[in-house]
Design a protein around this motif. Sequence first.
Motif, PDB file in Angstrom:
ATOM      1  N   GLY A 133       0.816  -1.211   0.000  1.00 55.44           N
ATOM      2  CA  GLY A 133       0.000   0.000   0.000  1.00 55.44           C
ATOM      3  C   GLY A 133       0.846   1.256   0.000  1.00 55.44           C
ATOM      4  N   ILE A 134       1.972   1.231   0.717  1.00 59.28           N
ATOM      5  CA  ILE A 134       2.873   2.381   0.703  1.00 59.28           C
ATOM      6  C   ILE A 134       3.449   2.589  -0.692  1.00 59.28           C
ATOM      7  CG2 ILE A 134       5.049   3.281   1.600  1.00 59.28           C
ATOM      8  CD1 ILE A 134       4.431   1.899   4.232  1.00 59.28           C
ATOM      9  N   ALA A 135       3.851   1.500  -1.338  1.00 60.03           N
ATOM     10  CA  ALA A 135       4.374   1.604  -2.705  1.00 60.03           C
ATOM     11  C   ALA A 135       3.315   2.174  -3.648  1.00 60.03           C
ATOM     12  CB  ALA A 135       4.852   0.233  -3.189  1.00 60.03           C
ATOM     13  N   LEU A 136       2.070   1.711  -3.487  1.00 57.95           N
ATOM     14  CA  LEU A 136       0.990   2.229  -4.323  1.00 57.95           C
ATOM     15  C   LEU A 136       0.747   3.711  -4.045  1.00 57.95           C
ATOM     16  CD1 LEU A 136      -1.217   1.604  -6.396  1.00 57.95           C
ATOM     17  CD2 LEU A 136      -2.713   0.953  -4.484  1.00 57.95           C
ATOM     18  N   ALA A 137       0.832   4.106  -2.786  1.00 60.49           N
ATOM     19  CA  ALA A 137       0.654   5.517  -2.433  1.00 60.49           C
ATOM     20  C   ALA A 137       1.751   6.377  -3.050  1.00 60.49           C
ATOM     21  CB  ALA A 137       0.648   5.678  -0.916  1.00 60.49           C
ATOM     22  N   GLN A 138       2.965   5.864  -3.084  1.00 61.13           N
ATOM     23  CA  GLN A 138       4.052   6.602  -3.729  1.00 61.13           C
ATOM     24  C   GLN A 138       3.791   6.757  -5.230  1.00 61.13           C
ATOM     25  OE1 GLN A 138       7.239   4.166  -1.246  1.00 61.13           O
ATOM     26  NE2 GLN A 138       8.232   5.640  -2.591  1.00 61.13           N
ATOM     27  N   GLY A 139       3.304   5.703  -5.842  1.00 62.46           N
ATOM     28  CA  GLY A 139       3.020   5.775  -7.269  1.00 62.46           C
ATOM     29  C   GLY A 139       1.964   6.824  -7.594  1.00 62.46           C
ATOM     30  N   ILE A 140       0.948   6.938  -6.730  1.00 63.54           N
ATOM     31  CA  ILE A 140      -0.087   7.950  -6.937  1.00 63.54           C
ATOM     32  C   ILE A 140       0.447   9.336  -6.598  1.00 63.54           C
ATOM     33  CG2 ILE A 140      -2.367   8.731  -6.199  1.00 63.54           C
ATOM     34  CD1 ILE A 140      -3.079   5.805  -5.666  1.00 63.54           C
ATOM     35  N   GLY A 141       1.202   9.442  -5.503  1.00 67.65           N
ATOM     36  CA  GLY A 141       1.722  10.744  -5.080  1.00 67.65           C
ATOM     37  C   GLY A 141       2.681  11.364  -6.072  1.00 67.65           C
ATOM     38  N   ARG A 142       3.389  10.537  -6.840  1.00 65.93           N
ATOM     39  CA  ARG A 142       4.327  11.076  -7.821  1.00 65.93           C
ATOM     40  C   ARG A 142       3.629  11.913  -8.892  1.00 65.93           C
ATOM     41  NH1 ARG A 142       8.975  12.407  -6.083  1.00 65.93           N
ATOM     42  NH2 ARG A 142      10.182  10.679  -5.212  1.00 65.93           N
ATOM     43  N   TRP A 143       2.350  11.712  -9.079  1.00 71.04           N
ATOM     44  CA  TRP A 143       1.635  12.538 -10.054  1.00 71.04           C
ATOM     45  C   TRP A 143       1.468  13.973  -9.544  1.00 71.04           C
ATOM     46  CZ3 TRP A 143       0.018  11.459 -15.005  1.00 71.04           C
ATOM     47  CH2 TRP A 143       0.261  10.167 -15.437  1.00 71.04           C
ATOM     48  N   GLY A 144       1.690  14.192  -8.258  1.00 71.26           N
ATOM     49  CA  GLY A 144       1.727  15.559  -7.755  1.00 71.26           C
ATOM     50  C   GLY A 144       2.902  16.333  -8.345  1.00 71.26           C
ATOM     51  N   PHE A 192       8.789  11.366 -13.041  1.00 70.67           N
ATOM     52  CA  PHE A 192       7.637  11.103 -12.177  1.00 70.67           C
ATOM     53  C   PHE A 192       6.878   9.876 -12.659  1.00 70.67           C
ATOM     54  CE2 PHE A 192       5.167  12.926 -15.524  1.00 70.67           C
ATOM     55  CZ  PHE A 192       3.896  12.395 -15.374  1.00 70.67           C
ATOM     56  N   LEU A 193       6.756   9.750 -13.999  1.00 72.01           N
ATOM     57  CA  LEU A 193       6.045   8.611 -14.571  1.00 72.01           C
ATOM     58  C   LEU A 193       6.846   7.329 -14.391  1.00 72.01           C
ATOM     59  CD1 LEU A 193       3.621   7.541 -16.136  1.00 72.01           C
ATOM     60  CD2 LEU A 193       4.859   8.110 -18.262  1.00 72.01           C
ATOM     61  N   TYR A 194       8.156   7.391 -14.552  1.00 71.79           N
ATOM     62  CA  TYR A 194       8.986   6.210 -14.348  1.00 71.79           C
ATOM     63  C   TYR A 194       8.831   5.675 -12.923  1.00 71.79           C
ATOM     64  CZ  TYR A 194      11.410   7.892 -18.564  1.00 71.79           C
ATOM     65  OH  TYR A 194      11.715   8.326 -19.838  1.00 71.79           O
ATOM     66  N   GLU A 195       8.937   6.602 -11.981  1.00 73.49           N
ATOM     67  CA  GLU A 195       8.855   6.161 -10.585  1.00 73.49           C
ATOM     68  C   GLU A 195       7.441   5.708 -10.232  1.00 73.49           C
ATOM     69  OE1 GLU A 195      10.085   7.756  -6.119  1.00 73.49           O
ATOM     70  OE2 GLU A 195      10.874   8.712  -7.924  1.00 73.49           O
ATOM     71  N   TRP A 198       7.148   2.257 -11.578  1.00 72.91           N
ATOM     72  CA  TRP A 198       8.011   1.369 -10.797  1.00 72.91           C
ATOM     73  C   TRP A 198       7.365   1.031  -9.451  1.00 72.91           C
ATOM     74  CZ3 TRP A 198      12.355  -1.277 -11.982  1.00 72.91           C
ATOM     75  CH2 TRP A 198      13.063  -1.853 -10.927  1.00 72.91           C
ATOM     76  N   CYS A 199       6.765   2.017  -8.811  1.00 76.41           N
ATOM     77  CA  CYS A 199       6.128   1.776  -7.509  1.00 76.41           C
ATOM     78  C   CYS A 199       4.935   0.832  -7.630  1.00 76.41           C
ATOM     79  CB  CYS A 199       5.692   3.104  -6.896  1.00 76.41           C
ATOM     80  SG  CYS A 199       7.051   4.139  -6.327  1.00 76.41           S
ATOM     81  N   VAL A 200       4.167   0.983  -8.678  1.00 78.99           N
ATOM     82  CA  VAL A 200       3.050   0.055  -8.893  1.00 78.99           C
ATOM     83  C   VAL A 200       3.583  -1.360  -9.093  1.00 78.99           C
ATOM     84  CG1 VAL A 200       1.138  -0.536 -10.416  1.00 78.99           C
ATOM     85  CG2 VAL A 200       1.533   1.847  -9.799  1.00 78.99           C
ATOM     86  N   GLY A 201       4.683  -1.486  -9.848  1.00 85.57           N
ATOM     87  CA  GLY A 201       5.294  -2.805 -10.032  1.00 85.57           C
ATOM     88  C   GLY A 201       5.800  -3.388  -8.720  1.00 85.57           C
ATOM     89  N   VAL A 202       6.371  -2.541  -7.863  1.00 84.77           N
ATOM     90  CA  VAL A 202       6.836  -3.013  -6.559  1.00 84.77           C
ATOM     91  C   VAL A 202       5.663  -3.514  -5.718  1.00 84.77           C
ATOM     92  CG1 VAL A 202       7.872  -2.275  -4.381  1.00 84.77           C
ATOM     93  CG2 VAL A 202       8.903  -1.583  -6.535  1.00 84.77           C
ATOM     94  N   ALA A 203       4.552  -2.804  -5.735  1.00 87.02           N
ATOM     95  CA  ALA A 203       3.373  -3.242  -4.986  1.00 87.02           C
ATOM     96  C   ALA A 203       2.907  -4.619  -5.461  1.00 87.02           C
ATOM     97  CB  ALA A 203       2.250  -2.215  -5.132  1.00 87.02           C
ATOM     98  N   ILE A 235      16.516   5.958 -11.456  1.00 82.86           N
ATOM     99  CA  ILE A 235      15.683   7.132 -11.757  1.00 82.86           C
ATOM    100  C   ILE A 235      16.351   8.403 -11.242  1.00 82.86           C
ATOM    101  CG2 ILE A 235      13.477   8.245 -11.251  1.00 82.86           C
ATOM    102  CD1 ILE A 235      12.222   5.439 -11.175  1.00 82.86           C
ATOM    103  N   GLU A 236      16.965   8.286 -10.062  1.00 82.03           N
ATOM    104  CA  GLU A 236      17.652   9.448  -9.490  1.00 82.03           C
ATOM    105  C   GLU A 236      18.802   9.908 -10.387  1.00 82.03           C
ATOM    106  OE1 GLU A 236      17.832  12.346  -6.415  1.00 82.03           O
ATOM    107  OE2 GLU A 236      16.402  10.697  -6.700  1.00 82.03           O
ATOM    108  N   ALA A 237      19.428   8.975 -11.059  1.00 80.81           N
ATOM    109  CA  ALA A 237      20.547   9.326 -11.934  1.00 80.81           C
ATOM    110  C   ALA A 237      20.099  10.114 -13.156  1.00 80.81           C
ATOM    111  CB  ALA A 237      21.264   8.052 -12.374  1.00 80.81           C
TER     112      ALA A 237
END
Length: 443
Positions: A133-144, A192-195, A198-203, A235-237
């Motif tokens: 759920g945290i990973a999914l929340a990060q994936g949604i929050g990145r659209w901010g 933002f889209l990459y991450e 990626w977060c959805v995939g991690v979830a 992604i950070e790179a």
Amino acid sequence: MHPVAYIPSPSQGVWHLGPVPLRAYAIMIILGIVAAVWLGERRWAAKGGTPGVIIDVAVWAVPFGLVGGRLYHVVTDYQRYFGEGGDPVRALEIWKGGLGIWGAVALGAVGAIIGCRRRGISVLALGDAVAPGIALAQGIGRWGNYWNQELYGRPLDTFWALKIDENHRPMLDGGPGLDPKYADVATYHPTFLYESLWCVGVAILVIWADRRYKLTHGRAFALYVAAYTVGRGWIEALRIDDAHHVLGLRLNDWTSIVVFVCAVAYLYMARGRTGPENVGAPVAAPGDVPVAEESAAKPGTPDDGTAETAAEPADEAPVVEPAAKDEAAKPEAAEDEARAPEAGEPEAAPEPDGGEPEATAVEEPEPAPETAEEDPEPEAKAGEAAEPEGEPEPVAGADAEPESEARSEAPAGEAADEAGENEADGAADHDRVEKGEPVKDGK
């Protein structure tokens, strides 16, 4: 550089409802929190936990996480707020972006520990439940970041490139003007889209691995951390926003490496941990039977009324069966009644001689004297029954059979032999036999 196809940026990220501003960045964060709580509640219930625990813990974890995320951002980019030309008040403007995931996870964990202790549950078990759920929340929050046009990557000339407006492109260090390198560059890597992807995939990975390998005692959360840091590293790179560099790497890259090593080490050390986890006692539904009552309901428990009820058919069975057996044994009882004179004849035989009863008659059980006293009445009956000498059936009664007649005659012969001392009087012997036998059969 203006490619033919690209991802357009939003024209604005805030809307006003009168004096109240609605910021897309805040909306994305809220949606991410809602998704994390929803998924966490489902996974917590699957573990056997009490419903509503995730919401209760989130009351502590979310505020701590927001503060921690903002502190991490301000500390790692302190020159923006406390450096030359910086404004410390801007450190409070969280709606303009700037939440560090590492600070959010670290301080959010502190809030989660407080919430778990208040509910008396394991923080490791709760971490496993909320990890995807945290990973999914990060994936949604990145659209901010998309709505704020921030945290994009290097220039990119392709159809999935993100167009950034001029007033959001990189600025000169310590100056208000645009960086000349990016003045004419309009499209960049949509990090933002990459991450987010990626977060959805991690979830999805954590959910699958948990079902496949039964990850408990914090291992699902460690897998989430390890998988996320791998994606965050590359992604950070790609990013070109201002950041501190250490030995040629951005600070967030070093943080990702350290956290990844710690997560993998925990997965290795906890690989053999099994056993139940403290997820709290679930609340019983209105129609549910408590565990204590359920155990008492087992057969053999004296306190349970159902056990006694179940035993009633067994108690009734012996009552019914003997009745049936008694009915089936009536022919045998009739035969026993027919044989009864055999035991009583020695008592009745001495009476015609006028002598005293034999010693054997005195030693007989108590019923024997009663039959001796009742003999005068049966003698009269015997006299009546003696008139039809050729009809043996009335003597034996309605229940007697021909077989019983033969048995009744045999004892009569024995009685005659015992009383045979007076052989001269044959007729008297015959009367004594008939007097003794009808007394018993007539009843």
